[in-house]
Design a protein around this motif. Structure first.
Motif, mmCIF file in Angstrom:
data_model
loop_
_atom_site.group_PDB
_atom_site.id
_atom_site.type_symbol
_atom_site.label_atom_id
_atom_site.label_comp_id
_atom_site.label_asym_id
_atom_site.label_seq_id
_atom_site.Cartn_x
_atom_site.Cartn_y
_atom_site.Cartn_z
ATOM 1 N N ALA A 98 0.826 -1.206 0.000
ATOM 2 C CA ALA A 98 0.000 0.000 0.000
ATOM 3 C C ALA A 98 0.862 1.258 0.000
ATOM 4 C CB ALA A 98 -0.932 -0.012 1.211
ATOM 5 N N ILE A 99 1.903 1.271 0.826
ATOM 6 C CA ILE A 99 2.769 2.448 0.921
ATOM 7 C C ILE A 99 3.550 2.644 -0.375
ATOM 8 C CG2 ILE A 99 4.764 3.435 2.113
ATOM 9 C CD1 ILE A 99 3.749 1.971 4.660
ATOM 10 N N VAL A 100 4.136 1.561 -0.888
ATOM 11 C CA VAL A 100 4.934 1.657 -2.110
ATOM 12 C C VAL A 100 4.051 2.061 -3.288
ATOM 13 C CG1 VAL A 100 6.319 0.335 -3.766
ATOM 14 C CG2 VAL A 100 6.683 0.039 -1.311
ATOM 15 N N PHE A 101 2.839 1.503 -3.362
ATOM 16 C CA PHE A 101 1.931 1.848 -4.460
ATOM 17 C C PHE A 101 1.550 3.329 -4.405
ATOM 18 C CE2 PHE A 101 -2.399 1.916 -6.409
ATOM 19 C CZ PHE A 101 -1.998 1.596 -7.702
ATOM 20 N N PHE A 102 1.362 3.830 -3.190
ATOM 21 C CA PHE A 102 1.073 5.268 -3.055
ATOM 22 C C PHE A 102 2.250 6.092 -3.578
ATOM 23 C CE2 PHE A 102 1.694 9.133 -0.495
ATOM 24 C CZ PHE A 102 0.552 9.839 -0.849
ATOM 25 N N PHE A 103 3.465 5.731 -3.177
ATOM 26 C CA PHE A 103 4.648 6.459 -3.647
ATOM 27 C C PHE A 103 4.776 6.379 -5.168
ATOM 28 C CE2 PHE A 103 6.955 5.822 0.647
ATOM 29 C CZ PHE A 103 6.318 6.956 1.154
ATOM 30 N N GLN A 104 4.450 5.214 -5.726
ATOM 31 C CA GLN A 104 4.523 5.066 -7.179
ATOM 32 C C GLN A 104 3.437 5.897 -7.856
ATOM 33 O OE1 GLN A 104 4.081 1.040 -8.603
ATOM 34 N NE2 GLN A 104 4.280 1.637 -10.738
ATOM 35 N N THR A 105 2.252 5.927 -7.267
ATOM 36 C CA THR A 105 1.134 6.671 -7.855
ATOM 37 C C THR A 105 1.434 8.168 -7.926
ATOM 38 O OG1 THR A 105 -0.429 5.020 -7.018
ATOM 39 C CG2 THR A 105 -1.335 7.156 -7.672
ATOM 40 N N VAL A 106 2.057 8.694 -6.859
ATOM 41 C CA VAL A 106 2.377 10.130 -6.844
ATOM 42 C C VAL A 106 3.743 10.405 -7.481
ATOM 43 C CG1 VAL A 106 0.944 10.538 -4.816
ATOM 44 C CG2 VAL A 106 3.370 10.013 -4.513
ATOM 45 N N ARG A 107 4.316 9.358 -8.123
ATOM 46 C CA ARG A 107 5.545 9.467 -8.906
ATOM 47 C C ARG A 107 6.782 9.846 -8.080
ATOM 48 N NH1 ARG A 107 4.052 8.982 -14.091
ATOM 49 N NH2 ARG A 107 1.916 9.555 -14.680
ATOM 50 N N LEU A 108 6.772 9.421 -6.808
ATOM 51 C CA LEU A 108 7.987 9.586 -6.015
ATOM 52 C C LEU A 108 8.998 8.492 -6.315
ATOM 53 C CD1 LEU A 108 6.527 10.610 -2.532
ATOM 54 C CD2 LEU A 108 7.711 12.072 -4.181
ATOM 55 N N ILE A 109 8.508 7.346 -6.815
ATOM 56 C CA ILE A 109 9.392 6.243 -7.201
ATOM 57 C C ILE A 109 8.916 5.669 -8.527
ATOM 58 C CG2 ILE A 109 9.987 5.608 -4.817
ATOM 59 C CD1 ILE A 109 7.970 3.289 -5.080
ATOM 60 N N GLU A 110 9.825 4.977 -9.206
ATOM 61 C CA GLU A 110 9.456 4.255 -10.417
ATOM 62 C C GLU A 110 8.847 2.912 -10.023
ATOM 63 O OE1 GLU A 110 9.715 5.534 -13.428
ATOM 64 O OE2 GLU A 110 10.583 7.383 -12.619
ATOM 65 N N GLU A 111 8.433 2.143 -11.027
ATOM 66 C CA GLU A 111 7.875 0.813 -10.734
ATOM 67 C C GLU A 111 8.933 -0.040 -10.035
ATOM 68 O OE1 GLU A 111 5.791 -3.012 -12.948
ATOM 69 O OE2 GLU A 111 6.143 -1.157 -14.055
ATOM 70 N N PRO A 112 8.599 -0.604 -8.889
ATOM 71 C CA PRO A 112 9.598 -1.348 -8.102
ATOM 72 C C PRO A 112 10.135 -2.569 -8.848
ATOM 73 C CG PRO A 112 7.659 -0.859 -6.794
ATOM 74 C CD PRO A 112 7.303 -0.532 -8.204
ATOM 75 N N ASP A 113 11.441 -2.744 -8.827
ATOM 76 C CA ASP A 113 12.073 -3.921 -9.394
ATOM 77 C C ASP A 113 12.837 -4.647 -8.296
ATOM 78 O OD1 ASP A 113 14.177 -2.239 -8.920
ATOM 79 O OD2 ASP A 113 14.798 -2.027 -11.012
ATOM 80 N N ILE A 114 13.631 -5.622 -8.679
ATOM 81 C CA ILE A 114 14.383 -6.398 -7.690
ATOM 82 C C ILE A 114 15.297 -5.507 -6.871
ATOM 83 C CG2 ILE A 114 16.186 -8.144 -7.422
ATOM 84 C CD1 ILE A 114 13.519 -9.393 -7.934
ATOM 85 N N ILE A 115 15.965 -4.568 -7.506
ATOM 86 C CA ILE A 115 16.883 -3.682 -6.793
ATOM 87 C C ILE A 115 16.122 -2.837 -5.774
ATOM 88 C CG2 ILE A 115 18.469 -1.727 -7.053
ATOM 89 C CD1 ILE A 115 19.340 -2.891 -9.713
ATOM 90 N N PHE A 116 14.926 -2.387 -6.133
ATOM 91 C CA PHE A 116 14.115 -1.621 -5.179
ATOM 92 C C PHE A 116 13.826 -2.457 -3.938
ATOM 93 C CE2 PHE A 116 10.044 -0.718 -3.249
ATOM 94 C CZ PHE A 116 10.117 0.648 -3.009
ATOM 95 N N TRP A 117 13.371 -3.696 -4.136
ATOM 96 C CA TRP A 117 13.010 -4.522 -2.981
ATOM 97 C C TRP A 117 14.230 -4.899 -2.164
ATOM 98 C CZ3 TRP A 117 8.347 -4.113 -1.489
ATOM 99 C CH2 TRP A 117 7.314 -3.937 -2.403
ATOM 100 N N ALA A 118 15.379 -5.059 -2.815
ATOM 101 C CA ALA A 118 16.612 -5.326 -2.069
ATOM 102 C C ALA A 118 17.000 -4.108 -1.237
ATOM 103 C CB ALA A 118 17.732 -5.699 -3.036
#
Length: 859
Positions: A91-111
């Motif tokens: 939920a938190i990551v999707f919010f950040f992605q929706t407001v364009r604070l982050i790009e679509e999360p990939d493996i490096i993001f989750w690491a």
């Protein structure tokens, strides 16, 4: 005042959590991660990536990309699909992605995110545990210190680094204990209901461990009364049972499908002897799961503390758990009576934390004489553990650190006992907190070095060893040329079976502790598909067997340039890069196939693997059939047309003794047929070595087998290896003794495959959205059956022309169902098994809980 105190505790919890992660936070600044190179990379961050993509696409139940396809809600409930921490993170990551604070999360993001998620989780664990110990009448600082003993335990960081979701289990122990105490002290059962529901919902595996703990805790609590006004035992029992059932009902929509997924998995039974005791683990110096704090040990030797009921409760449970820690049998019980696994020791950390908090709260009551005697017992215990461990050197890091911690703790405790003022009391607790921070950071360093976490870097994650740019470009070329969404690519980096998830394509491999047992049986028993390594929790490739690739949508294959001999028949080279080659299958069969020819599994029971493959190409194999209208394919063994020669070995009465470094058998073929393309060589092979794995080679094909003592051995020793046409088939093994029997050799000319590929298949209109697949098919040939390369699972429902249609498992592991003449409008929908009734049970139980709790609150 209470709000300020809670805020202070929350701030202290966050600070402690940050300081406890100093090592991995520093590693993060160097682009290294709190993620293990094995399960951490292959499962934890990989499944997070998969689940995030599915959940944010509103696809909660099924993924075609998960191996050969599977129900992710139930099969991945062991990992993250129902984890509260992960759902909140999404939920938190999707919010950040929706407001364009982050790009679509990939493996490096989750690491990258792993260490920060861990800090937040640990802060919450410390905060919740502090509040529970405060409720049990410890002052706030003593409670915080006790909570730190629990949260800042080695097993927490070990869990996060290797198997992150394991650490979530530590959230629910304080909640469960708080629920029990509310029942005992106030006859209020709301917290226990919620705690049970959240535990069962979050993860069924650790719910099992946590509920064992809480039953032990309740049993001790029934005997040890802390207050005079406690609820009578019969009423307690009724509240436990009623709230437990309501909590179970509230969790049903998660717990029931998850348990079904577990039961629908296949793990060979663990039949090796399990010892009663094993004292090899050094719990004061070098244990990888639990280090007993010096202060707890000192309190344990302090007799007068046992007069305090709360201390007696936690101390006695701790003693029981300390004894159980040295029992492989107990480790087996906590692992569901399977192989011993030491994953439950966080329970011991909690009870030691409770004893420490209580001891600190009552420290003023202790005499100098008691402390001196207890200190001597502590020093003696340390020396006993040091001298009994021959692997421990006096100048080793664990020895130096732990002896320093012991000396510092004893100095601080003596300082307080002699001065007896608040300054020394505060200094003692700060000293304990600092030593805990020191120990866990040293342990993080050890985990990083021993577990090779220091190799998991940003550079590694974009290298050809994991997810290289050259590999991604080749996969992108496949995507650019394909309009069919159902094709599969046979490709994985080294032995990383979850490469398809990492690199975003439909593959033929997966690595997970919970898998569809029908697929595992297909690989292990029905078709003897070798995966290149023995494993109970993976499948990969299709053994380079062209028939299987064509039936199961294996349209492409990527290999390194030196792997030409592994290319199945009918694959042609279409692209290449510097290090890799891309091949395309010229004989791939349609996603939707229909037939009039039915074969029975019973009739094929004694048939060879190749005969079963031909039966699937000519028609469909069903579990039972009343009218068999086809003749079973006949592919006889040609072993009699070969000469068996020994090479560096002797072979008598099915016993193969390899006397050279490498040796075995050669099958010399007298007159290979002109139209033969491949051979299938089958045999049963067992190593007689008590504890040694080995590598089997058949010509250019290589596969590895685990030792007979491995807890991950499949117990399946039947092989069928495809070998490109050759005059000699070489079976090679390392030096040793083996059982080799049931040797057979079959010829394959692929006439059956090519005939199937040339059949006039009717075009089907297919649309797959989330968990719903629609097919429109005009059955002009009056075929009886439709089969799909979708693994059979209980959750599927089939409707044909708006009528519910029965379906069954066909071709050993896939979906099939009867069809009608003419137009067939087919709808397949997947929901986790028992999901609807589970959802109803959750809703009804939640409403009931709210009603009862509301009434209880008003009362």
């Amino acid at each position: 005042m209470q709000k300020k105190r809670n805020l202070s505790i929350l701030v202290c919890s966050i600070v402690l959590a940050i300081l406890a992660h100093l090592f991995f936070l520093h590693e993060w600044t160097q682009d290294r991660y709190m993620v293990g190179p094995n399960d951490g990379l292959q499962q934890m961050v990989t499944f997070k990536k998969l689940m995030y993509e599915q959940y944010t696409s509103k696809n909660f139940f099924y993924s075609y990309r998960y191996g050969l396809g599977g129900g992710i809600y139930s099969q991945l409930a062991y990992y993250f699909s129902t984890s509260f921490v992960f759902i909140l993170t999404v939920a938190i990551v999707f919010f950040f992605q929706t407001v364009r604070l982050i790009e679509e999360p990939d493996i490096i993001f989750w690491a990258n995110a792993a260490v920060f998620i861990s800090v937040c989780r640990l802060a919450l664990i410390i905060f919740m545990t502090t509040q529970v110990f405060r409720y049990m009448k410890s002052n706030w600082l003593a409670a915080l210190t006790g909570a730190a003993v629990y949260g800042l335990s080695i097993i927490y960081f070990r869990h996060v680094a290797y198997w992150e979701f394991f650490a979530d289990a530590m959230l629910w122990i304080p909640l469960l204990v708080f629920g029990v105490e509310k029942i005992v002290r106030e006859a209020r059962f709301g917290w226990f209901t919620v705690a049970v529901a959240m535990t069962l919902f979050n993860n069924f595996y650790f719910a099992y461990i946590n509920l064992i703990f809480i039953m032990i805790y309740i049993a001790f609590r029934l005997v040890i009364r802390i207050e005079d006004t406690e609820t009578n035992r019969w009423k307690q029992f009724k509240l436990y049972v009623s709230s437990g059932f309501i909590g179970f009902g509230m969790s049903a929509m998660s717990f029931i499908p998850a348990v079904y997924g577990f039961l629908n998995n296949h793990r060979p039974p663990y039949n090796k002897p399990i010892g009663i005791v094993d004292f090899t683990d050094n719990i004061l110096f070098t244990s990888p799961v639990i280090i007993v704090p010096t202060l707890f040990l000192l309190f344990l030797f302090t007799y007068s503390l046992y007069k305090i009921p709360t201390f007696r409760l936690f101390a006695l449970i701790s003693i029981v758990f300390l004894l159980l820690h040295f029992s492989p049998l107990a480790a087996s019980v906590f692992n569901g009576f399977s192989a011993p696994q030491y994953r439950w020791e966080y329970l011991l950390s909690f009870t030691m934390g409770g004893a420490t908090a209580t001891g600190l709260h009552h420290l003023y009551k202790l005499s100098k004489k008691e402390i001196v005697i207890s200190s001597l017992c502590v020093i003696t215990t340390y020396f006993v553990f040091y001298f009994s461990d021959r692997t421990l050197g006096i100048y080793s890091l664990p020895c130096i650190v732990m002896l320093m911690v012991m000396i510092l703790t004893l100095i601080l405790i003596f300082g307080f006992i002699w001065k007896r003022n608040k300054s020394w009391h505060l200094l003692l607790q700060l000293g304990v907190l600092l030593t805990l921070i020191l120990i866990v950071n040293v342990c993080q360093y050890a985990i990083s070095v021993v577990g090779d976490l220091n190799q998991v870097s940003k550079n590694y994650l974009v290298s050809n060893e994991y997810n290289g740019e050259e590999q991604r470009k080749l996969i992108q070329q496949v995507k650019n040329r394909e309009s069919d969404p159902f094709y599969r690519i046979d490709w994985k980096v080294r032995s990383l079976n979850n490469t398809p998830i990492v690199q975003d394509f439909n593959g033929l491999s997966v690595y997970s502790s919970i898998l569809n047992k029908d697929l595992l049986f297909l690989y292990l028993y029905d078709l003897n598909i070798d995966t290149g390594r023995e494993s109970v929790s993976r499948y990969a490739t299709l053994g380079n067997r062209a028939n299987l690739y064509s039936m199961f949508q294996g349209k492409y294959m990527i290999t390194k340039k030196n792997k030409k001999a592994h290319i199945p028949y009918g694959f042609k080279k279409i692209e290449e890069s510097k290090h890799y080659v891309l091949y395309q299958n010229t004989n791939v069969l349609p996603f939707v196939r229909t037939t009039n020819q039915l074969f029975s599994e019973v009739d094929l029971k004694n048939s060879s693997v190749l005969e079963r493959e031909h039966a699937m190409l000519e028609g469909v194999i069903v579990p039972t059939v009343n009218t068999v209208n086809t003749q079973i394919p006949n592919v006889p063994s040609v072993l009699n047309d070969t000469t068996i020669e020994t090479v560096g070995s002797s072979f008598n009465n099915n016993k193969l003794s390899v006397t050279k470094t490498k040796g075995g058998l050669d099958l010399v073929i007298h007159q290979p047929g002109l139209d033969i393309k491949d051979y299938y060589v089958s045999f049963h092979l067992e190593s007689l070595a008590p504890n040694q794995g080995f590598t089997l080679k058949v010509n250019d094909y290589k596969t590895t087998r685990k030792s007979n003592q491995s807890i991950y051995k499949t117990g399946v020793d039947d092989f069928t290896i495809r070998v490109p046409k050759s005059k000699k088939i070489k079976i090679r093994l390392p030096k040793g003794n083996y059982i080799l029997k049931d040797l057979a050799l079959y010829e394959e000319n692929y006439h059956t495959l090519e005939t199937a590929q040339k059949q006039d298949y009717k075009t089907a209109h297919i649309k797959w959205v989330r968990n719903k697949l629609t097919i429109t098919y005009n059955n002009q040939s009056s075929d009886r059956y439709m089969m799909l390369p979708i693994p059979f699972e209980k959750g599927w429902e089939v409707m044909i022309n708006n009528e519910k249609q029965p379906f069954e498992k066909v071709n050993y592991a896939f979906l099939g169902f009867p069809i009608k003449d003419g137009i067939n409008h087919i709808t397949l929908v997947y929901y986790p098994p028992f999901f609807r009734i589970s959802l109803v049970l959750t809703i009804v139980s939640t409403i009931l809980a709210l009603f009862i709790l509301s009434y209880d609150f008003k009362r």
